[in-house]
Design a protein around this motif. Structure first.
Motif, PDB file in Angstrom:
ATOM      1  N   THR A 152       0.831  -1.201   0.000  1.00  0.00           N
ATOM      2  CA  THR A 152       0.000   0.000   0.000  1.00  0.00           C
ATOM      3  C   THR A 152       0.868   1.254   0.000  1.00  0.00           C
ATOM      4  OG1 THR A 152      -1.824  -1.116   1.135  1.00  0.00           O
ATOM      5  CG2 THR A 152      -1.737   1.276   1.301  1.00  0.00           C
ATOM      6  N   TYR A 167      -6.439   0.997  -1.645  1.00  0.00           N
ATOM      7  CA  TYR A 167      -6.111  -0.237  -0.933  1.00  0.00           C
ATOM      8  C   TYR A 167      -6.264  -0.054   0.576  1.00  0.00           C
ATOM      9  CZ  TYR A 167      -4.445  -3.304  -4.626  1.00  0.00           C
ATOM     10  OH  TYR A 167      -4.382  -4.143  -5.701  1.00  0.00           O
ATOM     11  N   ARG A 168      -5.768   1.063   1.090  1.00  0.00           N
ATOM     12  CA  ARG A 168      -5.777   1.294   2.527  1.00  0.00           C
ATOM     13  C   ARG A 168      -7.207   1.322   3.091  1.00  0.00           C
ATOM     14  NH1 ARG A 168      -2.435   3.939   6.186  1.00  0.00           N
ATOM     15  NH2 ARG A 168      -0.993   4.500   4.514  1.00  0.00           N
TER      16      ARG A 168
END
Length: 436
Positions: A152, A167-168
């Motif tokens: 990430t 993504y996070r």
């Protein structure tokens, strides 16, 4: 109204500060909303004991997974600044592979330690027979969790901030949300922890595939002249890892003390409050992540420009945090009531946490500044002192006041370490991180 807002942004030149950070912030907020949606589902359809077990596992993974990362998520940004030219991409990927091997080695060692500890010791410390089993299950997920977080941050090395936030905040939680839906359809509520842990296997594979495809598109070449030794990687990661461990301890140690002196139900109520507080810390994290590489560059090249960026950054953080904190503080009971009537028991603790974390926003991006300017050792000492103070306060206050004691210890600690860092930076660098 719109014209006044336009004048305000032009006055402080905020568009130069935020730039792409606005899109990053939107994605981060969407991720927080998604997390709250999952939490709402859990608290309304699962028992507080099940939610507490999930919160315990989540906090354990956050702490021990942070150790597994060994500072690679932050140090890869340092190397990305050092090897920012297109022809240096091969060297950056070489660093990436070395760090990936480091993550694998550390995760195996930590898993071995977790499994080697007799289960009776876990039962004795946490006063139940389930916590040890949860920790052992968590141990098998360490590598995949670390790879997910590492990849990430690696996306930021190529200025893919939006992908990193995707993504996070969303993709990291999407498999867990989908898994909860399957559990609901098959009425299997006892496997929440297992689904949560397995979601990181999916995220690690997906993000790893994206990194590989990025590598294939660039087709970088590594020359012997720019080859990075493993010792160089360790030298960059270890100081950050020590600081990160202190930071993870500082924001998760209260959960372990609460489990020792209370139960999973109390942990569920307090853990939900921590998620709400995450909204405030998100503002600092987004700004810090976006400015991290810029801080490292300007500290060496132009400290006048650095001060201007930090001044505008802290004003943006405090302005947004003030609005958010007032809303959360006033409507604390109503917000917690959404998660279930029993969760309103945490209202006093939540309000203390809100006050403490808002005060910490007045100090700006202290952690990122110290890491990006090679002052990790100073951060380590400050965090060690703060962790000791936090542990002492938790051990004294939690047995008497429960969640309220944990909140007081957490609020005091976060104000203490940020305040100490700001004072030290001003005396050493004459840089004002605080609101001014």
């Amino acid at each position: 109204m719109v014209k006044k807002l336009q004048e305000y942004f032009n006055r402080f030149n905020l568009h130069n500060v935020l730039g792409g950070a606005l899109r990053v912030l939107i994605l981060r907020v969407l991720g927080v909303i998604f997390l709250f949606g999952i939490t709402l589902y859990l608290t309304n359809f699962y028992s507080a004991e099940v939610v507490g077990a999930y919160e315990f596992t989540r906090s354990s993974l956050f702490l021990i997974g942070g150790v597994t990362l060994l500072g690679t998520d932050q140090s890869i940004l340092f190397f990305s600044g050092r090897f920012s030219k297109p022809e240096q991409a091969g060297t950056l990927f070489q660093v990436y592979l070395k760090m990936l091997a480091l993550l694998l080695g550390v995760s195996i060692v930590l898993l071995g330690i977790i499994l080697a500890i007799p289960k009776e010791y876990y039962n004795l410390f946490f006063n139940d027979q389930r916590s040890g089993t949860l920790l052992m299950k968590m141990g098998f997920c360490l590598f995949f969790y670390a790879v997910t977080l590492f990849n990430t941050e690696f996306f930021r090395a190529f200025d893919l901030h939006e992908k990193s936030e995707l993504y996070r905040g969303i993709l990291k939680q999407l498999p867990f949300g989908f898994g909860l839906l399957i559990l609901f359809l098959f009425n299997q509520h006892d496997y929440v922890v297992e689904v949560f842990l397995l979601s990181f296997l999916f995220c690690a594979l997906l993000s790893g595939l994206e990194v590989y495809l990025k590598y294939k598109r660039l087709n970088p070449v590594v020359s012997r002249q720019t080859s990075i030794r493993f010792k160089t990687v360790l030298k960059a990661t270890i100081p950050i890892a020590i600081s990160a461990f202190g930071f993870y301890l500082l924001i998760s140690i209260d959960v372990f003390f609460l489990k020792r002196y209370t139960n999973f139900e109390t942990l569920a109520y307090y853990g939900t409050s921590i998620k709400i507080i995450f909204l405030i810390s998100t503002l600092i994290n987004v700004m810090g992540s976006y400015l991290s590489v810029r801080i490292a560059d300007l500290f060496v090249t132009d400290q006048v420009a650095l001060q201007a960026v930090l001044k505008k950054g802290v004003r943006v953080i405090v302005g947004l945090a003030l609005l958010l904190s007032v809303i959360l503080f006033v409507f604390a009971a109503e917000i917690l009531g959404v998660f279930g009537a029993a969760y309103q028991e945490a209202v006093p603790a939540l309000r203390i946490l809100i006050a403490g974390h808002f005060m910490s926003t007045l100090f700006g991006v202290t952690q990122v500044y110290l890491n990006m300017t090679k002052k990790q050792v100073v951060l380590q000492y400050i965090l060690i002192i703060a962790v000791v103070i936090n542990a002492i306060l938790n051990s004294i206050l939690i047995p008497k006041y429960g969640m309220l004691g944990a909140a007081v210890a957490s609020a005091f600690s976060v104000i203490f370490w940020n305040g100490c860092a700001v004072v030290w930076v001003y005396k050493k660098d004459r840089i004002k991180l605080f609101l001014h």
